[in-house]
Scaffold this active site. Structure first.
Site, PDB file in Angstrom:
ATOM      1  N   GLY A 145      -1.334   1.575  22.162  1.00 25.67           N
ATOM      2  CA  GLY A 145      -1.986   0.919  23.290  1.00 25.67           C
ATOM      3  C   GLY A 145      -2.362  -0.506  22.964  1.00 25.67           C
ATOM      4  O   GLY A 145      -2.336  -0.929  21.803  1.00 25.67           O
ATOM      5  N   HIS A 146      -2.683  -1.254  24.007  1.00 22.76           N
ATOM      6  CA  HIS A 146      -3.224  -2.605  23.871  1.00 22.76           C
ATOM      7  C   HIS A 146      -4.350  -2.751  24.893  1.00 22.76           C
ATOM      8  O   HIS A 146      -4.582  -1.866  25.730  1.00 22.76           O
ATOM      9  CB  HIS A 146      -2.144  -3.660  24.097  1.00 22.76           C
ATOM     10  CG  HIS A 146      -1.295  -3.902  22.887  1.00 22.76           C
ATOM     11  ND1 HIS A 146      -1.801  -4.409  21.704  1.00 22.76           N
ATOM     12  CD2 HIS A 146       0.039  -3.694  22.657  1.00 22.76           C
ATOM     13  CE1 HIS A 146      -0.837  -4.515  20.812  1.00 22.76           C
ATOM     14  NE2 HIS A 146       0.296  -4.086  21.363  1.00 22.76           N
ATOM     15  N   ASP A 162     -10.460  -4.944  23.539  1.00 31.25           N
ATOM     16  CA  ASP A 162     -10.349  -5.241  22.115  1.00 31.25           C
ATOM     17  C   ASP A 162     -11.638  -5.803  21.548  1.00 31.25           C
ATOM     18  O   ASP A 162     -12.136  -5.340  20.511  1.00 31.25           O
ATOM     19  CB  ASP A 162      -9.228  -6.259  21.888  1.00 31.25           C
ATOM     20  CG  ASP A 162      -7.845  -5.641  22.013  1.00 31.25           C
ATOM     21  OD1 ASP A 162      -7.747  -4.407  22.131  1.00 31.25           O
ATOM     22  OD2 ASP A 162      -6.860  -6.399  22.006  1.00 31.25           O
ATOM     23  N   LEU A 207       0.796  -1.231   0.000  1.00 31.21           N
ATOM     24  CA  LEU A 207       0.000   0.000   0.000  1.00 31.21           C
ATOM     25  C   LEU A 207       0.828   1.281   0.000  1.00 31.21           C
ATOM     26  O   LEU A 207       0.297   2.357  -0.283  1.00 31.21           O
ATOM     27  CB  LEU A 207      -0.948   0.000   1.195  1.00 31.21           C
ATOM     28  CG  LEU A 207      -2.070  -1.039   1.139  1.00 31.21           C
ATOM     29  CD1 LEU A 207      -2.882  -1.020   2.413  1.00 31.21           C
ATOM     30  CD2 LEU A 207      -2.964  -0.805  -0.068  1.00 31.21           C
TER      31      LEU A 207
END
Length: 408
Positions: free
Chosen positions: A137-138, A165, A73
């Site tokens: 972040g997670h 998530d 991309l």
């Protein structure tokens, strides 16, 4: 009766967990999902806990039922391929930080000029605005900021399910996309969806933040019935060091439980906040008198909200789960295993009024990296010569490049 999203095509640019889980749910509803994979930035879930065949069950669990095309991309030629796919698609889902897609000339403003009905969903950690919008972040760090790790005490608890998530991100994004599809149907116009994981997680914590916001403080003992304060809504160890979960909040269930264990003296202590520590000790002693399976057998005929605490492996072998018929058999290498999908009843797949659900067992396993590149390009109108040139110059690829599959 066909699935509700049959005929809808989604271009999925996301990686890891939140985005892939979102599009997997939409795939279960009938949507065609094309996973766009960049050979320079592969989905790292492909190399997490791989089996002897070099495949990841975790990746398979999030990407079943999809097709994969590999497009570079950052290359203008790759961007042109993606834009051609956009013309015949309904939804684009991306999971990058703000500005990433704009730098590649693939932002919503650019793509809506190609397809005015396009729904463009940006699934990010903190959204397109706000002071944290560029921060990484997670799930763990989103939960830390949302106040869910400390709910019920002062010691943080790391959950085994990625609630930020999967619920804060995937489910709220999927819900927003479904709402946008209704708008396209009614007004024939698409739109941009800003779907931050953190915002969705904060929404899930509405019960906890209600007290904090209205009273200027966090919940005190007894003000939250689900955080372990009450003995009647808690977990207890059994004689074989396994556990049972008791959820007898309503008086009718508490009465049934006290009758089951022949302890009428405990009835008046149900909501006595001053006696909860004593009641917990009494209940723990009671539960230690039997093994977990003995408790299951002993309480089977009593309706008191008492259930065994199962591991994931035990859960999917539960007779109730098997009777509901919504485990998809998948194949990873030589291994055949089961993955939960959307219960058929949620998408209207009933066979009769007795809730005999139709099984959706024809779901494809997760795609190899770039597995469907050639067929998708052909479907999009590219000639054999054009495809050959795209492959030759590295714009697209259709095989696993092993040295690029390793963590940087």
């Amino acid at each position: 009766m066909g699935k509700p999203l049959t005929g809808i095509r989604i271009l999925d640019l996301t990686r890891l967990v939140p985005g892939p889980f979102c599009t997997m749910l939409l795939s279960d509803m009938g949507a065609e999902v094309i996973k766009i994979e960049d050979p320079d930035n592969i989905d790292q879930m492909r190399i997490q806990q791989v089996n002897e065949d070099g495949e990841s069950f975790q990746f398979d669990a999030l990407n079943r039922g999809k097709r994969s095309i590999s497009i570079r991309l950052k290359d203008p030629r790759g961007q042109a391929v993606f834009k051609k796919l956009v013309k015949g698609s309904d939804i684009v889902l991306e999971g990058f930080r703000p500005g990433y897609m704009k730098r590649r000339n693939l932002c919503y403003e650019t793509l809506k000029a190609i397809n005015s009905k396009l729904i463009y969903c940006s699934l990010s950690g903190f959204g397109q605005t706000g002071s944290n919008r560029f921060r990484g972040g997670h799930d763990l760090t989103y939960q830390a900021l949302a106040g869910t790790l400390l709910d019920g005490g002062n010691k943080p608890v790391l959950p085994s399910v990625l609630w930020g998530d999967l619920a804060g991100g995937s489910l709220t994004a999927a819900m927003s996309i479904l709402a946008a599809l209704v708008r396209v149907r009614d007004k024939e116009e698409g739109g941009f969806i800003d779907a931050p994981i953190f915002d969705g997680l904060l929404l899930l914590n509405s019960m906890g933040t209600a007290i904090a916001s209205s009273q200027g403080r966090d919940a005190q003992r007894g003000e939250r019935i689900v955080n372990g304060d009450l003995a009647c809504y808690n977990v207890y160890q059994t004689n074989d060091k396994k556990y049972m979960a008791l959820g007898s909040i309503e008086p009718i269930f508490w009465q049934a439980f006290c009758k089951l264990v022949d302890r009428p003296d405990l009835l008046p202590l149900h909501m006595d906040l001053e006696r909860q520590d004593y009641l917990k000790k009494e209940l723990q002693t009671i539960f230690l008198s039997k093994t977990r399976d003995e408790w299951v057998h002993f309480s089977m005929e009593t309706d008191c909200c008492l259930e065994p605490i199962y591991s994931p492996n035990e859960s999917i072998q539960n007779p109730h789960v098997l009777s509901r018929n919504y485990l998809y058999p998948l194949k990873s290498g030589k291994k055949v295993w089961n993955s939960p999908g959307l219960p058929p009843g949620l998408i209207g797949e009933y066979k009769d009024s007795e809730s005999n659900l139709t099984s959706s067992t024809n779901v494809q396993s997760a795609p190899k990296f770039g597995e469907h590149t050639l067929e998708i390009l052909k479907e999009s109108g590219y000639t054999e010569q054009e495809i050959s040139e795209l492959i030759k110059d590295g714009t697209v690829s259709f095989d696993i490049i092993t040295d690029r599959m390793q963590p940087k």
